[in-house]
Design a protein around this motif. Structure first.
Motif, PDB file in Angstrom:
ATOM      1  N   ASP A  22      77.944  28.287  35.986  1.00  0.00           N
ATOM      2  CA  ASP A  22      77.592  29.518  35.270  1.00  0.00           C
ATOM      3  C   ASP A  22      76.232  29.369  34.595  1.00  0.00           C
ATOM      4  N   ALA A  23      76.038  28.198  34.000  1.00  0.00           N
ATOM      5  CA  ALA A  23      74.771  27.978  33.302  1.00  0.00           C
ATOM      6  C   ALA A  23      73.606  28.085  34.286  1.00  0.00           C
ATOM      7  N   LEU A  60      65.574  23.448  27.637  1.00  0.00           N
ATOM      8  CA  LEU A  60      66.859  23.985  28.089  1.00  0.00           C
ATOM      9  C   LEU A  60      67.541  23.020  29.046  1.00  0.00           C
ATOM     10  N   ILE A  89      72.756  31.683  34.944  1.00  0.00           N
ATOM     11  CA  ILE A  89      72.100  32.311  33.797  1.00  0.00           C
ATOM     12  C   ILE A  89      70.647  31.836  33.682  1.00  0.00           C
ATOM     13  N   LYS A 124      67.292  34.125  33.946  1.00  0.00           N
ATOM     14  CA  LYS A 124      66.391  34.345  32.812  1.00  0.00           C
ATOM     15  C   LYS A 124      65.013  33.696  32.983  1.00  0.00           C
ATOM     16  N   PHE A 125      64.966  32.592  33.730  1.00  0.00           N
ATOM     17  CA  PHE A 125      63.720  31.811  33.713  1.00  0.00           C
ATOM     18  C   PHE A 125      62.875  31.923  34.982  1.00  0.00           C
ATOM     19  N   PRO A 180      80.299  24.672  31.450  1.00  0.00           N
ATOM     20  CA  PRO A 180      80.278  25.507  32.668  1.00  0.00           C
ATOM     21  C   PRO A 180      78.935  25.403  33.390  1.00  0.00           C
TER      22      PRO A 180
END
Lengths: 190, 190, 190, 190
Positions: free
Chosen positions: D180-181, D161, D184, D188-189, D177
């Motif tokens: 923003d990334a 990722l 996220i 999630k991680f 972005p």
DNA sequence: AATGAATGAGAGTTCATTCAT
DNA sequence: AATGAATGAACTCTCATTCAT
């Protein structure tokens, strides 16, 4: 019913002419070195391979074009080859020259393009000189019989002028005043 | 210690001249399209690669040759550019033209080779016309002020004649009677 | 007797495929700029010249590879292009992606080689974006309909993740735990 | 007064850095294969010859860039090399990664460009793996201590990722972005 | 330490010519 | 008689590298 040998010959002849015509136009348009066999074959509507059934090579093609082109030229002037010229005949002679020029622009384009390449010329120079010399002789005779001091030089100058007109005309057929030029030449060189 | 800038400049100038000279002769002999960079480099005694240290491309090379070649030509006639010509000046004008011709045979070979190749012409036409038009204007003015009916046509015919003489002379410098031709031209075109 | 058009077509199709296959592998291995036509021709078992009977240029070759490569990709997902995705469909979607990846390693190597070269990208960016955008839209729609706050960013992150997995997998197909990765991705991104 | 050895050393060091900087930017802009030594020398404000006084070859230049580039990267994470990570430290870890990414776009461009060329990679792959493995170990440890079933796969997916984000970001720094990334990913991680 | 002229190998590309069919 | 696939040499041009100064 299979074709007769005569029919085959006819087809061959027509195809040969089509190839020469295509080649002349492509060469005139793009120059010899920048024209490709592929272009010529396409223009003639045949395959590249078949071209070589009719002509040995690209060089053979251009040689044929030039020698056969001059033959047409020579034919027209054949009757006057050795004779003496009156002024009227001389005018007619110039007239003919200009007519041939107007009707064969691509040929003369090719002629000048090839003329300026020493290596190709060396092969064609002799052939051409042989064919053109009667024409030059006629001019020289004309000046000789009119009592000019140096008829050879007169002939060379007139020859040069016709070369120059030809060169300028094929480079720019619309712009060059060919008819006016003819009058001036007749006026000055008779 | 590196060479001084002046030393580098000297080397560059000498090489540049050698390349141009080599290119002029090769182009003149074989025509533009049939000349290769390899031939020119060999003639100049350098590697192919070095050519491109001095000139951007084959096209750039021929453009340089022609523009610099015409510059010499133009320089000579510069003073008369816009003036009116007397007969003496016109004779001098023709004299100069012939002298330049005699001293630059390879250049004029190149000129004709280029003239007859449409594809090359298209990239050079403008440059050449720009440089040559004052020369043509001078001729046209001469005929206009002498009261000729169609000075443009007179100019074009004289131009064609000079082209033709040039063409015949560069094709055969020994055989063509340049001096005789000059006399005849002065006689007829003044 | 010449080959029939059908025979020619057969030959052409087989050769074309062989060239594309060779090119794909060479480009994938060395990158676009570092691959030479000579390498590709050698790999395909043909002469350099023949390449140009089938493709206009090196650039044309890589464009063909990429557009036809993406077409396969696009075909698979075509039915879902504009639709809404259920979770099952989304899983299927990812499944398909991984299957395509596994079956086309050299293509994806090429894809990344191209992606990282600005100069090549500039000529391919449009083509690729056009083909891939429906795929990205599908992902974005999925997140939008699930009510995510920033579906575009979700899509970009998922896209980046798939890029990254792809990149790691093609770099080391044996070592990268593709199946485990799939599970983790489905777990986190659904 | 002549320079002291220390001064010479200082000049050398500054010049070396200038060359590397120039090379990095040129490589990032045009790709490795499409960048020329001439461009880099010009950008660095020195002569081509002098380049070879500092670096053996173009390949040596890129190898130096990559290895020294990774050294900077490694330095930052050095303190965490073997330790266990809390969630806060993990977030800080990701933060650092993104900061380094943002501050070194040309380096990462170069990294991906080189990554996709097997032949260059084969020389660098080992070196890089050696330098990066502590970083990957840190991630793997984090997942192991949190009791994840397959910490290696988790680490590989997160690594993929980050690769993907990096790739997308350097390809389009304005459009991607990144902030923003980051949110996220942390969401999630962790 | 520093320059840039110079080389030579190799890049992409074109094309006259050959040849199996 | 006819095709166009195929070759190989030559083309223009580029560039990493060397070297005299």
């Amino acid at each position: 019913m299979p074709r007769t040998p005569a029919q085959f010959e006819e087809i061959r002849e027509a195809r040969r002419a089509a190839i020469l015509d295509a080649a002349l136009h492509v060469f005139a348009e793009k120059g010899y070195a920048s024209s490709s066999i592929a272009m010529i074959a396409k223009q003639a509507g045949i395959s590249k391979g078949l071209m070589y059934n009719y002509f040995d090579s690209k060089e053979g093609l251009v040689k044929t074009l030039l020698t056969e082109g001059f033959d047409i030229f020579v034919e027209v002037f054949d009757r006057d080859k050795d004779g003496e010229l009156t002024d009227e005949e001389f005018i007619f002679f110039l007239d003919q020259t200009f007519e041939i020029l107007k009707g064969n622009i691509p040929f003369w384009k090719l002629y000048f393009a090839i003329m300026s390449q020493a290596d190709v010329m060396s092969m064609l120079g002799e052939v051409m000189m042989e064919k053109l010399s009667p024409y030059f002789n006629t001019m020289q005779n004309y000046y000789a019989q009119k009592g000019y001091e140096n008829p050879m030089a007169q002939m060379r100058v007139l020859g040069a002028l016709l070369d120059g007109v030809c060169l300028n005309y094929v480079a720019d057929p619309e712009g060059f005043p060919l008819e006016d030029a003819k009058k001036i030449i007749i006026d000055k060189f008779i």
